[in-house]
Enzyme design. Structure first.
Site, PDB file in Angstrom:
ATOM      1  N   LYS A   1     -81.927  77.458 -34.178  1.00 15.04           N
ATOM      2  CA  LYS A   1     -81.767  77.056 -32.778  1.00 15.04           C
ATOM      3  C   LYS A   1     -81.274  75.614 -32.739  1.00 15.04           C
ATOM      4  O   LYS A   1     -81.862  74.738 -33.368  1.00 15.04           O
ATOM      5  CB  LYS A   1     -83.103  77.158 -32.044  1.00 15.04           C
ATOM      6  CG  LYS A   1     -83.010  76.723 -30.587  1.00 15.04           C
ATOM      7  CD  LYS A   1     -84.292  77.022 -29.841  1.00 15.04           C
ATOM      8  CE  LYS A   1     -85.304  75.916 -29.907  1.00 15.04           C
ATOM      9  NZ  LYS A   1     -84.957  74.721 -29.138  1.00 15.04           N
TER      10      LYS A   1
ATOM     11  N   ASP B   1     -79.648  76.322 -27.413  1.00 15.95           N
ATOM     12  CA  ASP B   1     -80.718  76.213 -26.411  1.00 15.95           C
ATOM     13  C   ASP B   1     -80.466  75.015 -25.500  1.00 15.95           C
ATOM     14  O   ASP B   1     -81.055  73.953 -25.673  1.00 15.95           O
ATOM     15  CB  ASP B   1     -82.044  76.065 -27.183  1.00 15.95           C
ATOM     16  CG  ASP B   1     -83.246  75.879 -26.281  1.00 15.95           C
ATOM     17  OD1 ASP B   1     -83.184  76.279 -25.110  1.00 15.95           O
ATOM     18  OD2 ASP B   1     -84.266  75.351 -26.782  1.00 15.95           O
TER      19      ASP B   1
ATOM     20  N   LYS C   1     -80.512  75.358 -22.035  1.00 19.86           N
ATOM     21  CA  LYS C   1     -81.304  75.588 -20.808  1.00 19.86           C
ATOM     22  C   LYS C   1     -80.567  75.151 -19.546  1.00 19.86           C
ATOM     23  O   LYS C   1     -81.037  74.280 -18.796  1.00 19.86           O
ATOM     24  CB  LYS C   1     -82.634  74.839 -20.890  1.00 19.86           C
ATOM     25  CG  LYS C   1     -83.545  75.263 -22.029  1.00 19.86           C
ATOM     26  CD  LYS C   1     -84.910  74.620 -21.902  1.00 19.86           C
ATOM     27  CE  LYS C   1     -85.852  74.990 -23.012  1.00 19.86           C
ATOM     28  NZ  LYS C   1     -85.537  74.366 -24.314  1.00 19.86           N
TER      29      LYS C   1
ATOM     30  N   ASP D   1     -78.162  74.624 -12.817  1.00 16.90           N
ATOM     31  CA  ASP D   1     -77.300  73.871 -11.891  1.00 16.90           C
ATOM     32  C   ASP D   1     -76.798  74.849 -10.846  1.00 16.90           C
ATOM     33  O   ASP D   1     -77.253  75.995 -10.809  1.00 16.90           O
ATOM     34  CB  ASP D   1     -76.141  73.225 -12.694  1.00 16.90           C
ATOM     35  CG  ASP D   1     -75.626  71.946 -12.037  1.00 16.90           C
ATOM     36  OD1 ASP D   1     -75.470  71.928 -10.806  1.00 16.90           O
ATOM     37  OD2 ASP D   1     -75.363  70.974 -12.756  1.00 16.90           O
TER      38      ASP D   1
ATOM     39  N   THR E   1     -93.329  76.533 -22.358  1.00  9.36           N
ATOM     40  CA  THR E   1     -94.637  76.757 -23.000  1.00  9.36           C
ATOM     41  C   THR E   1     -95.492  75.490 -23.037  1.00  9.36           C
ATOM     42  O   THR E   1     -96.648  75.532 -23.419  1.00  9.36           O
ATOM     43  CB  THR E   1     -94.451  77.303 -24.429  1.00  9.36           C
ATOM     44  OG1 THR E   1     -93.427  76.548 -25.063  1.00  9.36           O
ATOM     45  CG2 THR E   1     -94.071  78.756 -24.411  1.00  9.36           C
TER      46      THR E   1
ATOM     47  N   GLN F   1     -97.587  71.572 -27.293  1.00 13.13           N
ATOM     48  CA  GLN F   1     -97.530  72.940 -26.779  1.00 13.13           C
ATOM     49  C   GLN F   1     -98.883  73.341 -26.211  1.00 13.13           C
ATOM     50  O   GLN F   1     -99.923  72.869 -26.674  1.00 13.13           O
ATOM     51  CB  GLN F   1     -97.135  73.918 -27.904  1.00 13.13           C
ATOM     52  CG  GLN F   1     -95.745  73.691 -28.454  1.00 13.13           C
ATOM     53  CD  GLN F   1     -94.643  74.229 -27.530  1.00 13.13           C
ATOM     54  OE1 GLN F   1     -94.893  74.484 -26.352  1.00 13.13           O
ATOM     55  NE2 GLN F   1     -93.445  74.360 -28.071  1.00 13.13           N
TER      56      GLN F   1
ATOM     57  N   ARG G   1     -91.634  72.488 -35.385  1.00 15.34           N
ATOM     58  CA  ARG G   1     -92.407  71.598 -36.255  1.00 15.34           C
ATOM     59  C   ARG G   1     -93.234  72.280 -37.340  1.00 15.34           C
ATOM     60  O   ARG G   1     -93.332  71.731 -38.441  1.00 15.34           O
ATOM     61  CB  ARG G   1     -93.258  70.669 -35.389  1.00 15.34           C
ATOM     62  CG  ARG G   1     -92.397  69.605 -34.695  1.00 15.34           C
ATOM     63  CD  ARG G   1     -93.078  68.993 -33.505  1.00 15.34           C
ATOM     64  NE  ARG G   1     -93.170  69.928 -32.395  1.00 15.34           N
ATOM     65  CZ  ARG G   1     -93.709  69.629 -31.213  1.00 15.34           C
ATOM     66  NH1 ARG G   1     -94.217  68.439 -30.999  1.00 15.34           N
ATOM     67  NH2 ARG G   1     -93.735  70.522 -30.242  1.00 15.34           N
TER      68      ARG G   1
HETATM   69  O1  C5P Z   1     -91.820  72.263 -32.677  1.00 21.11           O
HETATM   70  P1  C5P Z   1     -92.068  73.463 -31.829  1.00 21.11           P
HETATM   71  O2  C5P Z   1     -92.404  74.714 -32.631  1.00 21.11           O
HETATM   72  O3  C5P Z   1     -93.073  73.209 -30.718  1.00 21.11           O
HETATM   73  O4  C5P Z   1     -90.661  73.737 -31.148  1.00 21.11           O
HETATM   74  C1  C5P Z   1     -90.465  74.691 -30.130  1.00 21.11           C
HETATM   75  C2  C5P Z   1     -89.041  74.689 -29.698  1.00 21.11           C
HETATM   76  O5  C5P Z   1     -88.864  75.652 -28.656  1.00 21.11           O
HETATM   77  C3  C5P Z   1     -88.541  73.358 -29.142  1.00 21.11           C
HETATM   78  O6  C5P Z   1     -87.195  73.223 -29.568  1.00 21.11           O
HETATM   79  C4  C5P Z   1     -88.589  73.537 -27.635  1.00 21.11           C
HETATM   80  O7  C5P Z   1     -87.566  72.826 -26.979  1.00 21.11           O
HETATM   81  C5  C5P Z   1     -88.338  75.031 -27.477  1.00 21.11           C
HETATM   82  N1  C5P Z   1     -88.886  75.658 -26.278  1.00 21.11           N
HETATM   83  C6  C5P Z   1     -90.224  75.629 -25.935  1.00 21.11           C
HETATM   84  N2  C5P Z   1     -90.679  76.250 -24.796  1.00 21.11           N
HETATM   85  C7  C5P Z   1     -89.811  76.916 -24.015  1.00 21.11           C
HETATM   86  C8  C5P Z   1     -88.451  76.951 -24.349  1.00 21.11           C
HETATM   87  C9  C5P Z   1     -88.015  76.307 -25.500  1.00 21.11           C
HETATM   88  O8  C5P Z   1     -91.022  75.068 -26.665  1.00 21.11           O
HETATM   89  N3  C5P Z   1     -90.272  77.580 -22.964  1.00 21.11           N
END
Ligand code: C5P
Length: 233
Positions: A34, A61, A63, A66, A121, A192, A213
């Site tokens: 991604k 990604d 997002k 607009d 999330t 998160q 991460r």
């Molecule tokens: O590091 P981590 O596992 O938290 O990364 C989650 C990834 O998913 C990040 O790139 C974040 O921008 C993306 N994301 C998210 N929640 C969403 C949509 C995308 O965490 N609803």
């Protein structure tokens, strides 16, 4: 046949850091990756082309959110990048999502998968209600946004793995649930909020888990990726 897969969130600030990370994977191992806002805004479309040329599938990604016309024209540009998946915010409305789909679809009828973010999330129900003034429960919002995305003709949504079952119930099995918010059982949540393990995500019905991460910041990212795959597939 299952299309379940692990998508690695390459949330790096530069081309160098990203390629150094991808170079750690053995020859022939080409994870679905991604590319998010940080990397795309730093490096532009060339990083997408470069990673694609290395043989990876790409979820771009960005997002989008607009007015419909702007989203449609932007999607037309993105569809030329030959990525595999792109997204918009479902809160942009059904009209915006329809416009996105129209812009994304090439003259020959092909297009990348198009999914919509329901609620991030990192957003808790309390914040959603008190700050965003969405006066219903979070699961209802997610289900309604998913139905809106389906009505607009999209392929699925981004949601918490905890909500994947709900999305399938509302929109059917074939409607994709792409789920970030994944953590190994023994790890910190970071920023998160609505998280699960890879194994639980599979049980609840995720099609793709997006993992940042827990893989990118692991002492051995390749081993962390393999662990994720093993738990999820
Ligand atoms: O590091 P981590 O596992 O938290 O990364 C989650 C990834 O998913 C990040 O790139 C974040 O921008 C993306 N994301 C998210 N929640 C969403 C949509 C995308 O965490 N609803």
């Amino acid at each position: 046949m299952t299309h379940r897969d692990v998508i690695i969130a390459c949330d790096f600030a530069s081309r160098e850091a990203t390629l150094e990370f991808l170079d750690r994977f053995p020859e022939g191992r080409k994870p679905f990756v991604k590319i998010g806002m940080e990397l795309y805004y730093a490096e532009g479309p060339s990083i997408v082309r470069e990673i694609k040329a290395r043989g990876h599938r790409i979820f771009l990604d960005l997002k989008l959110h607009d007015i419909p016309n702007t989203v449609k024209k932007t999607m037309r540009v993105l569809s030329g990048l030959d990525v595999d998946m792109v997204n918009v915010h479902a809160s942009g409305t059904v009209a915006m999502m329809r416009a996105a789909l129209e812009g994304l679809t090439r003259e020959d009828g092909t297009r990348p998968l198009l999914i919509a973010v329901t609620q991030l999330t990192s957003t808790s129900e309390e914040v959603m209600q008190k700050e965003l003034l969405i006066g219903t429960d979070l699961r209802r919002t997610v289900a309604q946004y998913a139905l809106n995305a389906k009505e607009a003709g999209l392929d699925g949504v981004v949601c918490s793995p905890r909500e994947a079952g709900l999305v399938k119930e509302a929109c059917g099995k074939g409607f994709l649930a792409v789920t970030p918010g994944i953590r190994f059982a023994d790890a910190a949540a970071d920023d998160q909020v609505r998280i699960t393990t890879p194994a639980d995500a599979r049980e609840i019905g995720s099609d793709y888990i997006v993992v940042g991460r827990p893989i990118t910041a692991a002492p051995d990212p390749v081993a962390a990726y393999e662990k994720c795959l093993k738990e999820f597939i």
